[in-house]
Design a protein around this motif. Structure first.
Motif, PDB file in Angstrom:
ATOM      1  N   ILE A  12       0.847  -1.208   0.000  1.00 49.60           N
ATOM      2  CA  ILE A  12       0.000   0.000   0.000  1.00 49.60           C
ATOM      3  C   ILE A  12       0.874   1.247   0.000  1.00 49.60           C
ATOM      4  CG2 ILE A  12      -1.636   1.354   1.355  1.00 49.60           C
ATOM      5  CD1 ILE A  12      -3.176  -0.965   1.938  1.00 49.60           C
ATOM      6  N   LEU A  13       1.911   1.212   0.837  1.00 45.88           N
ATOM      7  CA  LEU A  13       2.811   2.372   0.929  1.00 45.88           C
ATOM      8  C   LEU A  13       3.443   2.656  -0.432  1.00 45.88           C
ATOM      9  CD1 LEU A  13       3.981   4.341   3.057  1.00 45.88           C
ATOM     10  CD2 LEU A  13       5.990   2.875   3.137  1.00 45.88           C
ATOM     11  N   LEU A  14       3.923   1.583  -1.060  1.00 50.59           N
ATOM     12  CA  LEU A  14       4.589   1.722  -2.352  1.00 50.59           C
ATOM     13  C   LEU A  14       3.640   2.320  -3.396  1.00 50.59           C
ATOM     14  CD1 LEU A  14       7.487   0.846  -2.969  1.00 50.59           C
ATOM     15  CD2 LEU A  14       6.555  -1.101  -4.217  1.00 50.59           C
ATOM     16  N   LEU A  15       2.424   1.799  -3.408  1.00 50.55           N
ATOM     17  CA  LEU A  15       1.426   2.284  -4.359  1.00 50.55           C
ATOM     18  C   LEU A  15       1.138   3.765  -4.125  1.00 50.55           C
ATOM     19  CD1 LEU A  15      -0.477   1.314  -6.636  1.00 50.55           C
ATOM     20  CD2 LEU A  15      -2.205   0.944  -4.887  1.00 50.55           C
TER      21      LEU A  15
ATOM     22  N   ILE B  65      -1.943  -7.583  -5.674  1.00 49.65           N
ATOM     23  CA  ILE B  65      -2.848  -6.916  -4.727  1.00 49.65           C
ATOM     24  C   ILE B  65      -3.374  -7.929  -3.720  1.00 49.65           C
ATOM     25  CG2 ILE B  65      -5.069  -5.733  -4.509  1.00 49.65           C
ATOM     26  CD1 ILE B  65      -4.528  -4.417  -7.188  1.00 49.65           C
ATOM     27  N   PRO B  66      -3.046  -7.738  -2.413  1.00 53.57           N
ATOM     28  CA  PRO B  66      -3.526  -8.682  -1.399  1.00 53.57           C
ATOM     29  C   PRO B  66      -5.044  -8.574  -1.280  1.00 53.57           C
ATOM     30  CG  PRO B  66      -1.882  -7.131  -0.509  1.00 53.57           C
ATOM     31  CD  PRO B  66      -2.283  -6.627  -1.849  1.00 53.57           C
ATOM     32  N   PRO B  72      -9.097  -0.622  -0.746  1.00 54.23           N
ATOM     33  CA  PRO B  72      -8.292   0.596  -0.594  1.00 54.23           C
ATOM     34  C   PRO B  72      -7.300   0.785  -1.736  1.00 54.23           C
ATOM     35  CG  PRO B  72      -8.250  -0.672   1.430  1.00 54.23           C
ATOM     36  CD  PRO B  72      -9.059  -1.451   0.466  1.00 54.23           C
ATOM     37  N   MET B  73      -6.713  -0.324  -2.209  1.00 50.94           N
ATOM     38  CA  MET B  73      -5.723  -0.186  -3.280  1.00 50.94           C
ATOM     39  C   MET B  73      -6.395   0.209  -4.596  1.00 50.94           C
ATOM     40  SD  MET B  73      -2.937  -3.095  -2.273  1.00 50.94           S
ATOM     41  CE  MET B  73      -1.525  -2.484  -3.168  1.00 50.94           C
ATOM     42  N   ILE B  75      -8.958   2.018  -4.765  1.00 46.82           N
ATOM     43  CA  ILE B  75      -9.337   3.437  -4.631  1.00 46.82           C
ATOM     44  C   ILE B  75      -8.133   4.343  -4.836  1.00 46.82           C
ATOM     45  CG2 ILE B  75     -10.299   5.170  -3.063  1.00 46.82           C
ATOM     46  CD1 ILE B  75     -12.435   3.354  -2.441  1.00 46.82           C
ATOM     47  N   ILE B  76      -6.965   3.919  -4.336  1.00 45.99           N
ATOM     48  CA  ILE B  76      -5.763   4.739  -4.571  1.00 45.99           C
ATOM     49  C   ILE B  76      -5.510   4.862  -6.074  1.00 45.99           C
ATOM     50  CG2 ILE B  76      -3.248   4.872  -4.297  1.00 45.99           C
ATOM     51  CD1 ILE B  76      -3.569   3.461  -1.615  1.00 45.99           C
ATOM     52  N   ILE B  77      -5.619   3.736  -6.776  1.00 46.87           N
ATOM     53  CA  ILE B  77      -5.367   3.747  -8.223  1.00 46.87           C
ATOM     54  C   ILE B  77      -6.390   4.643  -8.925  1.00 46.87           C
ATOM     55  CG2 ILE B  77      -5.401   2.316 -10.303  1.00 46.87           C
ATOM     56  CD1 ILE B  77      -4.419  -0.023  -8.451  1.00 46.87           C
ATOM     57  N   ILE B  78      -7.667   4.471  -8.569  1.00 46.32           N
ATOM     58  CA  ILE B  78      -8.716   5.260  -9.215  1.00 46.32           C
ATOM     59  C   ILE B  78      -8.529   6.750  -8.908  1.00 46.32           C
ATOM     60  CG2 ILE B  78     -11.200   5.687  -9.299  1.00 46.32           C
ATOM     61  CD1 ILE B  78     -11.538   2.658  -8.651  1.00 46.32           C
ATOM     62  N   CYS B  79      -8.245   7.054  -7.625  1.00 48.12           N
ATOM     63  CA  CYS B  79      -8.044   8.454  -7.212  1.00 48.12           C
ATOM     64  C   CYS B  79      -6.943   9.112  -8.025  1.00 48.12           C
ATOM     65  CB  CYS B  79      -7.616   8.541  -5.748  1.00 48.12           C
ATOM     66  SG  CYS B  79      -8.957   8.382  -4.628  1.00 48.12           S
ATOM     67  N   THR B  80      -5.863   8.377  -8.253  1.00 50.03           N
ATOM     68  CA  THR B  80      -4.749   8.944  -8.989  1.00 50.03           C
ATOM     69  C   THR B  80      -5.198   9.382 -10.374  1.00 50.03           C
ATOM     70  OG1 THR B  80      -3.334   7.402  -7.819  1.00 50.03           O
ATOM     71  CG2 THR B  80      -2.365   8.546  -9.687  1.00 50.03           C
ATOM     72  N   PHE B  81      -5.919   8.490 -11.057  1.00 52.46           N
ATOM     73  CA  PHE B  81      -6.369   8.837 -12.411  1.00 52.46           C
ATOM     74  C   PHE B  81      -7.394   9.966 -12.390  1.00 52.46           C
ATOM     75  CE2 PHE B  81      -4.529   4.683 -13.362  1.00 52.46           C
ATOM     76  CZ  PHE B  81      -3.777   5.043 -14.454  1.00 52.46           C
ATOM     77  N   VAL B  82      -8.265   9.960 -11.387  1.00 52.59           N
ATOM     78  CA  VAL B  82      -9.268  11.026 -11.303  1.00 52.59           C
ATOM     79  C   VAL B  82      -8.581  12.371 -11.072  1.00 52.59           C
ATOM     80  CG1 VAL B  82     -11.158  11.955  -9.933  1.00 52.59           C
ATOM     81  CG2 VAL B  82     -11.155   9.553 -10.556  1.00 52.59           C
TER      82      VAL B  82
END
Lengths: 177, 206
Positions: A12-15, B65-66, B72-73, B75-82
């Motif tokens: 998560i941190l890395l991402l 991706i665990p 959450p992961m 959402i981080i990816i989607i947030c970045t693109f948004v």
């Protein structure tokens, strides 16, 4: 077991770090472009708030532009334009204003605000800003105080903020000229 | 899943798995931004970009991706693109940005995108995830433009696209169509028509 949790956290941190770096790199060029656009908008606004003027000259103090002098086609000073930030009821109201040399308002435009939608947000509407052109500095107050401006119902604070902002900007120009 | 074809996966997104009419996802932006064709195009373009980015990255990382932290992961990816599309739009197409306003940041919680990440990209290859993104994006586009065209035409009497007047009909504009009520009505009628057709087809098949 513990190692598994650590791996999850590391991933998560890395991402997050990768995402932050990409966004940071994009922030710089887009902000620069945004500044260019805002400057263009400001130049257009000057014309709106002081329609009689032909061209504008910034009056500067150091790097900062204090206000603009407005000239007609034959280079006579016909008035002033200014941008002013005034605290409203919810946040800062950024307004553009124009006046002639007698300190009579020629136009007002709200550039940005965060007032309450449906109430204070009505300061951007023509029914409010349209009251200002032709109003002298002495009459520039709410009609309930004997002035020429009707407040927006339920949004006296926002209405007064626009008026106060204009007064503050005019006083600044008066002090300078 | 052995018989997946690129064309099949693409058209599935438009017809069988149409995000709005079949999956009934993303209704909030559908209702809110379809006041004009131009807004509809802008919104579906932005959604397609985010969907493409998130589907690609999620499917590429799907083995990394665990499962317990996948949401959450995503959402981080989607947030970045948004955020990317938000910043770029604000800087380069300010009028469109003002029109779409809050709905750009809200793409983050647009269930179409997280829905495709969870239901498709997390289980399929990068290649098919990209095709899926194009298919679903095209499905979203078709629906938004259709609703936008109906509402703009009936609500203002004309369709104006990038300062170009396409059609103009001599009616008294029904402002109601531009207001939220018009959105509900349009989408309800369209969905009824789509479902009617679907049922009729199913009966014929049986």
């Amino acid at each position: 077991m513990n190692k598994e949790y650590v791996m999850v956290m590391v991933k998560i941190l890395l991402l997050s770090v990768i995402a932050a770096v990409i966004l940071g790199a994009l922030y710089i060029p887009t902000q620069a472009q945004l500044k260019v656009y805002q400057e263009e908008q400001r130049q257009l606004s000057l014309k709106i708030v002081n329609p009689d003027a032909d061209h504008f000259e910034p009056v500067k103090s150091g790097e900062e532009t204090l206000y603009y002098q407005a000239f007609d086609a034959s280079n006579n000073l016909v008035g002033y334009c200014f941008f002013h930030d005034q605290p409203g009821s919810q946040g800062t109201i950024t307004l553009a204003g124009g006046i002639n040399t007698e300190y009579t308002v020629t136009g007002v435009k709200i550039m940005g605000h965060s007032e309450t939608p449906g109430l204070g947000a009505k300061i951007i509407e023509d029914s409010f800003t349209g009251q200002f052109p032709g109003v002298t500095k002495d009459d520039l107050m709410l009609s309930k105080d004997g002035g020429a401006i009707d407040a927006i119902t339920g949004a006296t604070v926002s209405s007064v903020a626009v008026i106060d902002g204009l007064h503050a900007a005019m006083d600044e120009i008066k002090a300078n000229e | 899943m052995a018989d997946m074809t690129i064309a099949g996966e693409f058209f599935r997104g438009i017809v069988k798995d149409n995000p709005v009419f079949a999956l009934v996802l993303g209704l909030c932006p559908t209702l809110a931004v379809t006041t004009s064709v131009e807004n509809a195009i802008g919104m579906s373009g932005a959604a397609l970009f985010v969907l493409l980015g998130s589907n690609t990255i999620v499917s590429a990382l799907r083995k990394q991706i665990p499962p317990i932290t996948r949401i959450p992961m995503f959402i981080i990816i989607i947030c970045t693109f948004v955020t990317i599309i938000d910043m770029v739009m604000e800087a380069y197409t300010p009028p469109l940005y003002e029109a779409l306003g809050i709905f750009i940041p809200l793409i983050v919680v647009n269930c179409i995108i997280i829905g495709r990440a969870e239901a498709y990209a997390n289980r399929n290859t990068v290649k098919f995830s990209i095709v899926d993104a194009f298919g679903i994006g095209a499905g979203f586009f078709v629906v938004l433009v259709a609703i936008g065209a109906i509402r703009e035409l009936l609500g203002t009497g004309e369709i104006v696209l990038f300062d170009l007047k396409l059609i103009s009909i001599p009616i008294t504009p029904a402002t109601f169509m531009i207001l939220p009520g018009g959105a509900f009505m349009t989408i309800g009628v369209l969905m009824a028509m789509v479902n009617y057709n679907k049922i009729r087809k199913a009966k014929k098949g049986a």
